[in-house]
Design an enzyme around this catalytic site. Structure first.
Site, PDB file in Angstrom:
ATOM      1  N   CYS A  37      53.845   5.861  64.147  1.00 39.35           N
ATOM      2  CA  CYS A  37      54.050   4.415  64.075  1.00 39.35           C
ATOM      3  C   CYS A  37      52.891   3.648  64.689  1.00 39.35           C
ATOM      4  O   CYS A  37      52.105   4.185  65.470  1.00 39.35           O
ATOM      5  CB  CYS A  37      55.320   4.004  64.829  1.00 39.35           C
ATOM      6  SG  CYS A  37      56.855   4.787  64.303  1.00 39.35           S
ATOM      7  N   CYS A 316      34.903  28.451  71.814  1.00 36.99           N
ATOM      8  CA  CYS A 316      33.761  28.802  70.970  1.00 36.99           C
ATOM      9  C   CYS A 316      33.092  27.562  70.395  1.00 36.99           C
ATOM     10  O   CYS A 316      31.948  27.639  69.922  1.00 36.99           O
ATOM     11  CB  CYS A 316      34.192  29.765  69.862  1.00 36.99           C
ATOM     12  SG  CYS A 316      35.585  29.207  68.874  1.00 36.99           S
TER      13      CYS A 316
END
EC number: 2.1.1.63
Length: 355
Positions: A37, A316
Site C-alpha cells: 500500500c 559474494c
C-alpha cells in the site's frame, strides 16, 4: 533502491498518521496479507511486525506483494505502460500471457520488454511466469495438496504444473514431503522473493527465486537428503527472515543463523574469507586469493564464489573485478549494485553496467 528511506520506526509513524509527504516515495508491504500500500492508504493499519517498507512499487512487486485495490499504489513510481500491464497481470495472475496478447492490446513487445527490464529487471513475460509459480509455491507452503496448488496457480493440467515447477525448482511438486528433513520456504525481500532451505538447525540455501542456477541447486539438495525436500516453514526460516528484514532496513546485521555449507575445503575457505569482508567494502578475486596464501588462484576463487548458495549472509556480492567492474552475480547485476548501495559501498564508475 533509488530512495534513501528513514528508519522503519519513522515510516510506521508516517503510516499511522497517513503523512502525505511520503506518498509515492515509500510503500508498505504487509507480510500477513501479501498486499502492499501507499502510506496514505485509508485501510486498517497493520501491526508493526507485519510491515516491510520499500522505496518503490516496483520493489514491492519484486518482493512478491500484490497491489492494494483500495489505495492503488501502482499509480506511483511506474511508467504508465508498466503500471497498466502489471495491473492486468494482478487482475488475472493465472493467465497464460504471450507476445500476441501484448500485440492485441496495441503494445510493441520489444518496447514492453525494454520498459519492464528498465524498471523491474525482468521482462513482463518473465514476471507473469514468476507470479504463477509463486502462487503455486505459496499454496504448497501453506499445506495445499499438489492438485490444490495447481488450481491456485491456474494451471489447466497437472503435467503442465509439474513441468513448470520442475523447471523452476528442479523437481516436481509431488516430490515435496511434509516430513522431509529439508524444507523450502519463500521469503519476500525488497529485491525480490528468495527461497530459503533449512533443516531443524541450519540454513542450507538462500537464493533469489529467479536465479538461473536455483533449479540445479535445489535438485542437488534434494538428492543429498535421504528423505528429499519439503515445502513448509521451520523456526530457522523465522530467524533468517528477521535478520534479512533488519539487513534491508539498513542495520549493520551480524548474522547469527547457523549455516550448512555444501562444498569442499577450498570452497569453504573462500566462503569464510567472503564473510570476513566488512560491510561497505569490496575485494577482488586476486585479493582474496592472496589473503588465502594462493596468489595464483584467482580463477579458482571466482569459481568458488559462484558456487556459493547462501546469498547475502555469505556476501559474494562484495567481490568485484580487479578493474573495479561489478562482474557477474547470480542474482543479477542490478541486485548486486543495489546491495552495495544499501551497504554504502563506494563504487567506481568504470565498468559498472546499468541495472
Amino acid at each position: 533502491m533509488k530512495n534513501v528511506l528513514p528508519s522503519d520506526a519513522e515510516l510506521y509513524e508516517a503510516l499511522i498518521a497517513r503523512e502525505v509527504r511520503w506518498d509515492g516515495r515509500a510503500f508498505v508491504g504487509v507480510t500477513s496479507t501479501g498486499i502492499f500500500c501507499r502510506l496514505t492508504c485509508p485501510a486498517r493499519k497493520p501491526k508493526r511486525e507485519n510491515c516491510r517498507f520499500l522505496d518503490s512499487a516496483a520493489a514491492c512487486l519484486e518482493a512478491g506483494f500484490r497491489p492494494c485495490r483500495r489505495c492503488k499504489p501502482l499509480e506511483h513510481g511506474m511508467e504508465p505502460l508498466v503500471a497498466s500491464l502489471v495491473q492486468a497481470l494482478e487482475a488475472d495472475p493465472g493467465r497464460r500471457w504471450r507476445e500476441s496478447d501484448l500485440i492485441a492490446l496495441g503494445h510493441d513487445p520489444s518496447t514492453v520488454r525494454r520498459a519492464f527490464r528498465r524498471q523491474l529487471g525482468l521482462t513482463f513475460l518473465e514476471l507473469a511466469r514468476l507470479r504463477r509459480v509463486q502462487e503455486g509455491l505459496s499454496a504448497l507452503g501453506g499445506g495445499d495438496s499438489v492438485i490444490g496448488a495447481q488450481l491456485t496457480a491456474n494451471y489447466e493440467s497437472a503435467s503442465g504444473f509439474r513441468a513448470a515447477m520442475a523447471r523452476f525448482l528442479g523437481l516436481a511438486p509431488g516430490a515435496f514431503r511434509t516430513d522431509a528433513s529439508l524444507q523450502a520456504t519463500p521469503i519476500p525481500t525488497p529485491l525480490g522473493t528468495m527461497i530459503a532451505v533449512c533443516d531443524t538447525d541450519r540454513l542450507h540455501l538462500l537464493e533469489f527465486m529467479d536465479r538461473r542456477a536455483l533449479a540445479g541447486e535445489l535438485q542437488r539438495l534434494a538428492n543429498s537428503s535421504p528423505d528429499g525436500l519439503g515445502c513448509s516453514r521451520r523456526p530457522i526460516h523465522d530467524l533468517i527472515e528477521m535478520e534479512l528484514n533488519a539487513y534491508f532496513a539498513g542495520e549493520a546485521v551480524s548474522f547469527k543463523t547457523p549455516l550448512a555449507l555444501h562444498g569442499g575445503p577450498f570452497e569453504r575457505e573462500v566462503w569464510r574469507h567472503l564473510q570476513d569482508i566488512p560491510r561497505g567494502e569490496t575485494r577482488s578475486y586476486g585479493q582474496i586469493a592472496s589473503a588465502m596464501g594462493r596468489p595464483g588462484a584467482s580463477r579458482a576463487v571466482a569459481r568458488a564464489n559462484g558456487l556459493n548458495q547462501i546469498a547475502i549472509i555469505i556476501p559474494c556480492h562484495r567481490v568485484i573485478g580487479a578493474d573495479g567492474a561489478l562482474t557477474g552475480y547470480g542474482g543479477g547485476l542490478h541486485r548486486k549494485r543495489a546491495l552495495l548501495d544499501l551497504e554504502h559501498t563506494p563504487q567506481p564508475q568504470t565498468g559498472i553496467p546499468a541495472p
